[in-house]
Scaffold this active site. Structure first.
Site, short mmCIF file in Angstrom:
data_model
loop_
_atom_site.label_atom_id
_atom_site.label_comp_id
_atom_site.label_asym_id
_atom_site.label_seq_id
_atom_site.Cartn_x
_atom_site.Cartn_y
_atom_site.Cartn_z
N ALA A 112 0.86 -1.19 0.00
CA ALA A 112 0.00 0.00 0.00
C ALA A 112 0.89 1.24 0.00
O ALA A 112 2.06 1.17 0.38
CB ALA A 112 -0.94 0.00 1.20
N PHE A 113 0.31 2.37 -0.40
CA PHE A 113 1.14 3.58 -0.56
C PHE A 113 1.75 4.05 0.75
O PHE A 113 2.70 4.84 0.75
CB PHE A 113 0.32 4.71 -1.20
N LYS A 114 1.21 3.58 1.87
CA LYS A 114 1.73 4.05 3.16
C LYS A 114 3.20 3.70 3.36
O LYS A 114 3.90 4.35 4.13
CB LYS A 114 0.86 3.53 4.29
N ASP A 115 3.68 2.68 2.64
CA ASP A 115 5.12 2.36 2.70
C ASP A 115 5.98 3.53 2.24
O ASP A 115 7.11 3.68 2.70
CB ASP A 115 5.44 1.17 1.78
N MET A 118 6.24 5.62 5.33
CA MET A 118 6.59 4.89 6.55
C MET A 118 8.02 4.36 6.48
O MET A 118 8.73 4.33 7.49
CB MET A 118 5.59 3.75 6.72
#
Ligand SMILES: *Cc1c(COP(=O)(O)O)cnc(C)c1O
Length: 473
Positions: A112-115, A118
């Site tokens: 997911a784009f949160k990587d 993060m």
């Protein structure tokens, strides 16, 4: 660069200070005291840079307290092809000649784009904590994507422990397996007998105990973290440059939105001088943001009024980063922002219609739309049929809403916020087959699970944290 709060003019310190702190002491969010801009000539200089070097140029003006060589090193360590699957890090894939272009943000460790942000946080935390000789125990709540992105980012980080709460039995099978299969000495999965809002309330309750918080160095990596917003601004530049437009030409972006973190990063990029014409906010059935951008009224929804949908990472009734946007719209007026948020906090609507602030909103290029479960299925099916490409339900919300705002001759970039493998059930419902999944996740549902179950009880949670930190006490 110094940071200030959206609710008062007191100085919050430098980048490293706001990296490690959550809310400002007055309850506001950290913002840079100024937003530096790039001229058209400077943008041309950035155009050919590889991702990590581009990240350096975009982020550097906001991070003046880390020496140049160190910042370059930590960005190179973050944005590597081995972690994100390609040299480009965020490849831009046009859908045929007629469709929008997908900006692929989901090829990192948790899909997911949160990587994208993060992973940077993992390296930045390690660096700053090392220099200060400090440790942090991250306490967070997740309904799915944040938890796995945070855990994969903090793997093996010596000065960091992660305690991640999730609502028992409520994440997708794949999301549960992705988190719970981790068996690492610094990662603690905690399933709470309750819903996501119960998890969030537990996090708040622990943070409200100032003594416990200080004694155990409790920290956060939630969506209001400034470093996440900043790291996300970089891929708007990358995506824009990949279009190969002549200097100064506009592009539009469409962003599946929940907490308003991702699309706010696009606004930041636009404020820095990137020629973004429209920023299209795609909501699902939980259309608080669409209501605002179409009608001028911001009215948060309580947890029980947030619908459970098939794009669950957007099931949010209160967009935590929205305060940053209204702060900028007010011209950086903290008193005005505080006034608005007193209303929001009291559950009352904030209405900008007919005010100069509303003119500023309309001039900012934001557009919005919403989609439903049926729209999502139809869009997944249509993109698969027409372009031979499977997209996840959140990306489908973006593609659908983006289509409404296509302008002749202006490219529309849709942000791909997750891979379809994460949401197999909805994808199967749409196209009748399972999405492919990367090799490393084959059979993950069968892997052993490491997770403790607790009741919705803050004292039990505090005991568990204290016990894990002092295994011999
Ligand atoms: C978190 C998330 C979103 C929403 O992003 P915001 O920054 O909260 O607006 C959209 N899609 C997916 C897949 C997500 O994980």
């Amino acid at each position: 660069m110094q940071y200030v709060s959206t609710r008062g003019d007191q100085c919050l310190g430098t980048f490293s200070d706001v990296l490690l702190s959550g809310l400002a002491p007055d309850g506001g969010l950290a913002m840079p005291a100024q937003i530096p801009t790039f001229s058209a000539t400077e943008l041309e200089r950035l155009r050919p840079l590889p991702y990590a070097e581009l990240a350096y140029e975009v982020m550097r003006p906001f991070i003046t307290d880390i020496p140049e060589a160190d910042l370059r090193k930590l960005l190179r360590a973050t944005y590597r092809p081995e972690v994100f699957g390609s040299e480009e890090i965020t490849p831009l894939t046009p859908l045929g000649d007629s469709g929008p272009a997908l900006l692929e943000l989901s090829n990192g460790p948790s899909l997911a784009f949160k990587d994208m942000a993060m992973q940077f946080l993992g390296h930045a935390f390690e660096y700053v904590l090392d220099r200060r000789g400090e440790r942090v125990n991250i306490l967070g709540a997740t309904s799915g994507d944040t938890g796995s992105a945070a855990e994969y980012a903090m793997l093996g980080k010596e000065r960091v422990n992660v305690f991640m709460l999730s609502p028992q039995g409520r994440m997708s099978t794949f999301q549960q397996a992705q988190m719970f299969s981790l068996n690492e000495p610094n990662i603690f999965n905690i399933a709470v007998e309750g819903v996501f809002d119960d998890c969030q309330d537990l996090v708040k309750a622990v943070n409200a105990d100032a003594e416990f918080k200080a004694r155990h160095d409790i920290g956060a990596v939630n969506s209001i973290n400034w470093a996440r917003v900043l790291a996300q601004a970089v891929y708007y530049f990358k995506g824009y440059f990949a279009l190969g437009l002549p200097p100064g030409a506009e592009a539009d972006f469409c962003v599946p939105s929940g907490n308003f973190g991702n699309v706010f990063a696009g606004y930041l990029a636009q404020q820095m001088g990137l020629p973004i014409g429209q920023l299209v906010v795609a909501s699902n059935e939980n259309d608080v943001l669409h209501d605002f951008f179409s009608g001028g009224v911001y009215q948060v929804r309580s947890a029980e009024r947030v619908a459970v949908t098939s794009s669950p990472s957007m099931d949010i009734g209160k967009a935590s980063n929205f305060e940053r946007y209204l702060y900028l719209i007010s011209g950086g007026d903290a008193t005005q922002t505080l006034g608005w948020w007193d209303e929001v906090g009291a559950g009352r609507p904030v209405s900008l219609g007919g005010t100069p602030h509303w003119d500023a909103v309309q001039a900012s290029g934001f557009r919005s739309g919403r989609s439903t479960h049926a729209d999502r299925l139809a869009t997944i099916r249509q993109v698969d049929g027409q372009f031979g490409r499977l997209i996840d339900p959140h990306t489908a919300d973006g593609v659908l809403v983006g289509e409404e705002f296509r302008r002749p001759g202006v490219p529309m970039v849709c942000l791909e916020t997750a891979l379809p493998a994460k949401f197999g059930e909805t994808v199967r419902e749409a196209v009748g087959r399972d999405p492919e999944r990367p090799e490393r996740f084959q059979g993950i549902e069968q892997a052993e699970r490491f997770c403790e179950v607790i009741s919705n009880d803050v004292e039990q949670l505090k005991r568990l944290i204290a016990d894990h930190l002092n295994p011999n006490s």
